[in-house]
Design an enzyme around this catalytic site. Structure first.
Site, short mmCIF file in Angstrom:
data_model
loop_
_atom_site.label_atom_id
_atom_site.label_comp_id
_atom_site.label_asym_id
_atom_site.label_seq_id
_atom_site.Cartn_x
_atom_site.Cartn_y
_atom_site.Cartn_z
N ASP A 16 0.81 -1.23 0.00
CA ASP A 16 0.00 0.00 0.00
C ASP A 16 0.84 1.27 0.00
O ASP A 16 0.43 2.30 0.54
CB ASP A 16 -0.95 0.02 1.22
CG ASP A 16 -1.89 -1.17 1.22
OD1 ASP A 16 -2.27 -1.62 0.12
OD2 ASP A 16 -2.23 -1.65 2.31
N GLN B 246 2.01 -6.00 -3.39
CA GLN B 246 2.49 -6.08 -2.00
C GLN B 246 3.79 -5.28 -1.84
O GLN B 246 4.04 -4.37 -2.60
CB GLN B 246 2.66 -7.54 -1.56
CG GLN B 246 1.35 -8.28 -1.34
CD GLN B 246 0.77 -8.89 -2.59
OE1 GLN B 246 1.47 -9.56 -3.33
NE2 GLN B 246 -0.50 -8.70 -2.83
N GLY C 282 -4.53 -4.25 -3.67
CA GLY C 282 -5.51 -3.22 -3.99
C GLY C 282 -4.72 -2.00 -4.41
O GLY C 282 -4.02 -1.41 -3.60
N HIS C 283 -4.76 -1.69 -5.70
CA HIS C 283 -3.96 -0.58 -6.23
C HIS C 283 -4.90 0.54 -6.68
O HIS C 283 -5.79 0.32 -7.50
CB HIS C 283 -3.09 -1.06 -7.40
CG HIS C 283 -2.08 -2.10 -6.99
ND1 HIS C 283 -1.23 -2.72 -7.86
CD2 HIS C 283 -1.79 -2.62 -5.76
CE1 HIS C 283 -0.46 -3.58 -7.20
NE2 HIS C 283 -0.79 -3.53 -5.92
N LYS D 279 1.89 2.21 -5.09
CA LYS D 279 2.41 1.64 -6.35
C LYS D 279 1.46 1.92 -7.52
O LYS D 279 1.91 2.22 -8.63
CB LYS D 279 2.61 0.12 -6.21
CG LYS D 279 3.60 -0.26 -5.13
CD LYS D 279 3.67 -1.76 -4.95
CE LYS D 279 2.43 -2.39 -4.39
NZ LYS D 279 2.09 -2.02 -3.01
P1 GDP Z 1 -0.70 0.36 -3.55
O1 GDP Z 1 -1.29 -0.91 -3.05
O2 GDP Z 1 0.76 0.46 -3.32
O3 GDP Z 1 -1.06 0.64 -5.00
O4 GDP Z 1 -1.36 1.53 -2.69
P2 GDP Z 1 -2.92 1.69 -2.30
O5 GDP Z 1 -3.65 2.16 -3.50
O6 GDP Z 1 -3.42 0.48 -1.62
O7 GDP Z 1 -2.83 2.80 -1.18
C1 GDP Z 1 -2.26 4.05 -1.42
C2 GDP Z 1 -3.30 5.13 -1.14
O8 GDP Z 1 -2.66 6.37 -1.07
C3 GDP Z 1 -4.34 5.28 -2.23
O9 GDP Z 1 -5.56 5.67 -1.65
C4 GDP Z 1 -3.78 6.38 -3.11
O10 GDP Z 1 -4.78 7.08 -3.84
C5 GDP Z 1 -3.15 7.26 -2.08
N1 GDP Z 1 -1.97 8.02 -2.50
C6 GDP Z 1 -0.96 7.64 -3.31
N2 GDP Z 1 0.01 8.58 -3.34
C7 GDP Z 1 -0.39 9.57 -2.51
C8 GDP Z 1 0.20 10.81 -2.09
O11 GDP Z 1 1.31 11.18 -2.47
N3 GDP Z 1 -0.53 11.55 -1.21
C9 GDP Z 1 -1.75 11.18 -0.74
N4 GDP Z 1 -2.39 11.96 0.12
N5 GDP Z 1 -2.33 10.03 -1.13
C10 GDP Z 1 -1.65 9.23 -1.99
P1 IMO Z 2 -0.86 -4.17 -2.24
O1 IMO Z 2 -0.44 -4.73 -3.58
C1 IMO Z 2 -0.93 -4.55 2.11
C2 IMO Z 2 -0.97 -8.61 3.74
C3 IMO Z 2 -2.24 -9.00 4.49
C4 IMO Z 2 -1.67 -9.94 5.53
C5 IMO Z 2 -0.58 -10.67 4.75
C6 IMO Z 2 -1.03 -12.02 4.19
O2 IMO Z 2 -2.15 -3.44 -2.26
O3 IMO Z 2 0.26 -3.41 -1.61
P2 IMO Z 2 -2.64 -12.70 2.18
O4 IMO Z 2 -4.08 -12.40 1.95
O5 IMO Z 2 -1.72 -12.25 1.12
O6 IMO Z 2 -2.41 -14.15 2.54
O7 IMO Z 2 -2.28 -11.87 3.53
O8 IMO Z 2 -0.22 -9.82 3.68
N1 IMO Z 2 -1.18 -8.12 2.36
C7 IMO Z 2 -1.13 -6.83 2.02
N2 IMO Z 2 -0.96 -5.73 2.77
N3 IMO Z 2 -1.04 -4.44 0.76
C8 IMO Z 2 -1.17 -5.54 -0.01
O9 IMO Z 2 -1.14 -5.50 -1.35
C9 IMO Z 2 -1.26 -6.81 0.62
N4 IMO Z 2 -1.42 -8.07 0.17
C10 IMO Z 2 -1.35 -8.87 1.25
O10 IMO Z 2 -2.87 -7.89 5.07
O11 IMO Z 2 -1.03 -9.20 6.54
MG MG Z 3 -2.84 -1.57 -1.81
#
Ligand code: GDP
Ligand code: IMO
Ligand code: MG
Length: 428
Positions: free
Chosen positions: A12, A224, A39-40, A15
């Site tokens: 999270d 991840q 979840g991206h 990415k």
């Molecule tokens: P990922 O799994 O690495 O793709 O990240 P996620 O999408 O799960 O979580 C990142 C969250 O931060 C999302 O809600 C993005 O929209 C938000 N986000 C990404 N970059 C920034 C930033 O520079 N500032 C803020 N405030 N939000 C950001």
């Molecule tokens: P993105 O791509 C954050 C974490 C879960 C748990 C552990 C194992 O959005 O960064 P699983 O369901 O894979 O067996 O869970 O890994 N986890 C993540 N945490 N971002 C993710 O993906 C994750 N994918 C798995 O919360 O701790």
């Molecule tokens: Mg994510």
């Protein structure tokens, strides 16, 4: 130019946003690990997309999207994503390619994930219950695995599912006293998966090598983060694939040598969901401030994310494992308003100092952070478009991060929108 985007923390990191930005100059975006646990988030103008299995390049109608062999595919999720984008006017026809060798997550994998977590109680991993562990275990175990290519021979698949369900049902009923799962119901679903997904299914290794030969520009999108890597992360509180750079060649069939630049993504602080040690965790009002301001609630499960100070031991380890060329530091805007900021620059474990991350959780659980403290800034920076526009304290913070993780910060995130990104021309 081929590039690879990798998470440097526990997932999270942002990415999705970075991939979306870099996809503008890429012909192909490739998802090569993980599954629907990811979840991206991509924000374009006022539109928000949350993708679990499709590469984040999917929101750009001209970009080819590849989902390779090491992604464990939940057919229901990917079908929902394809149809959901179609409803929003974005078609994946003739530009989405799914590996015939990718393993399929079926209902019984999700059931097994849930039953196992429930039975572990306080010892649970805190998985996303997306069936990732059980499907990956079947992959490694081989005998009871189902892959995308198996959808091509439904007669054979029906027989295979009967054998698998006989085995699974014995375990589910005797260990967990669970209800029986009907093989024919799973088979009926597989028929519909075959109809909807086979048009996209091919040999993605051949597709990618042909593209490389033609000089196409490929962007690899890691899911991840390095600390969730099955071999090098905080085991057992990890996911079931190689979420570090090491997963890219195995997961895609493309050698790491073909990649010109590895870009690591980190948040300006640290978050994690699920269980496991987290040395710089803030279990106080500052942690809550970051959670609220950064909207730190899971994209996949909605769970509140645990928040803490930036840990340079964690990120430095990920940079070293991945020979990361540059860092994208996201969410710098979220730190505005805090009086002072801390960066963990080392650990003390059993009275000894170290700057090398111990992936062994027994040692990690004893780690006490050694912090460097900097003054914060009050200004809202979400409108900044050049590094020089940031308050001096924000610039100093970014520079402390790059010094302590030993990699240049070339992108600075100041908001969720793709335009809220500052590019810096800094070398190692
Ligand atoms: P990922 O799994 O690495 O793709 O990240 P996620 O999408 O799960 O979580 C990142 C969250 O931060 C999302 O809600 C993005 O929209 C938000 N986000 C990404 N970059 C920034 C930033 O520079 N500032 C803020 N405030 N939000 C950001
Ligand atoms: P993105 O791509 C954050 C974490 C879960 C748990 C552990 C194992 O959005 O960064 P699983 O369901 O894979 O067996 O869970 O890994 N986890 C993540 N945490 N971002 C993710 O993906 C994750 N994918 C798995 O919360 O701790
Ligand atoms: Mg994510």
């Amino acid at each position: 130019m081929n590039r690879c985007v990798i998470g440097l923390q526990w997932g999270d990191e942002g990415k999705g946003k970075v991939v979306d930005i870099l996809a503008e100059d890429s012909d192909i975006v490739v998802r090569y690990n993980g599954g629907a646990n990811a979840g991206h988030t991509v924000v374009v103008g006022s539109e928000k997309f949350a993708l679990h299995l499709l590469p984040s390049g999917a929101v750009r109608p001209e970009t080819a999207c590849v989902v390779t062999n090491a992604v464990v595919i939940d057919p229901e999720t990917i079908i929902e994503e394809i149809e959901g984008l179609k409803r929003r006017g974005i078609s994946l026809d003739n530009r989405l390619f799914i590996s015939e060798n990718a393993h399929i997550v079926l209902d019984y994998h999700k059931t097994e994930d849930r039953l196992r977590e429930e039975s572990l109680g306080k010892n649970k991993i805190g998985t996303t219950i997306r069936g990732i562990g059980p499907c990956s275990a079947d992959k490694v175990g081989r005998s009871y695995a189902v892959r995308m290519g198996d959808l091509r021979d439904l007669v054979e698949l029906e027989a295979k599912l009967k054998v698998i369900l006989e085995y699974k049902n014995r375990i589910f009923t005797s260990l967990y006293n669970a209800e029986l799962i009907d093989a024919s119901a799973i088979f009926e679903k597989c028929k519909s998966y075959a109809e909807k997904l086979l048009p996209f299914t091919l040999d993605t290794t051949e597709y990618l090598h042909t593209a490389l030969g033609r000089g196409k520009s490929i962007l690899f999108e890691g899911a991840q983060g390095t600390l969730l890597d099955i071999d090098h992360g905080t085991f057992p509180f990890v996911t079931s694939s190689n979420a570090s750079v090491l997963g890219m060649p195995a997961g895609s069939g493309v050698p790491a040598k073909a990649v010109d630049e590895f870009i690591g993504v980190a948040k300006a602080y640290t978050t994690r969901v699920g269980e496991g040690p987290f040395p710089s965790e803030l279990d106080d009002e500052i942690g809550q401030y970051i959670r609220d301001k950064g909207h730190e609630y899971g994209t996949t499960t909605g769970r509140p994310r645990r928040c803490g100070w930036f840990d340079a031991v964690v990120v430095g380890y990920s940079v070293a494992l991945g020979a990361i060329d540059s860092v994208a530091l996201m969410h710098v805007d979220t730190l505005a308003g805090l009086n002072e900021l801390k960066v963990c620059i080392g650990y003390e474990i059993d009275g000894k100092r170290t700057t090398f991350f111990p992936a062994n959780i027994a040692r990690l659980a004893k780690a006490k952070c050694i912090y460097e403290t900097l003054p914060g800034w009050k200004e809202d920076i979400t409108g900044a478009s050049d590094f020089s526009e940031l308050p001096v304290n924000a610039r100093n913070y970014v520079m402390l991060v790059e010094k302590s993780v030993k990699a240049p910060v070339r992108m600075v995130g100041v908001g969720p929108n793709r335009r809220q990104t500052i590019f810096r021309d800094v070398s190692r």
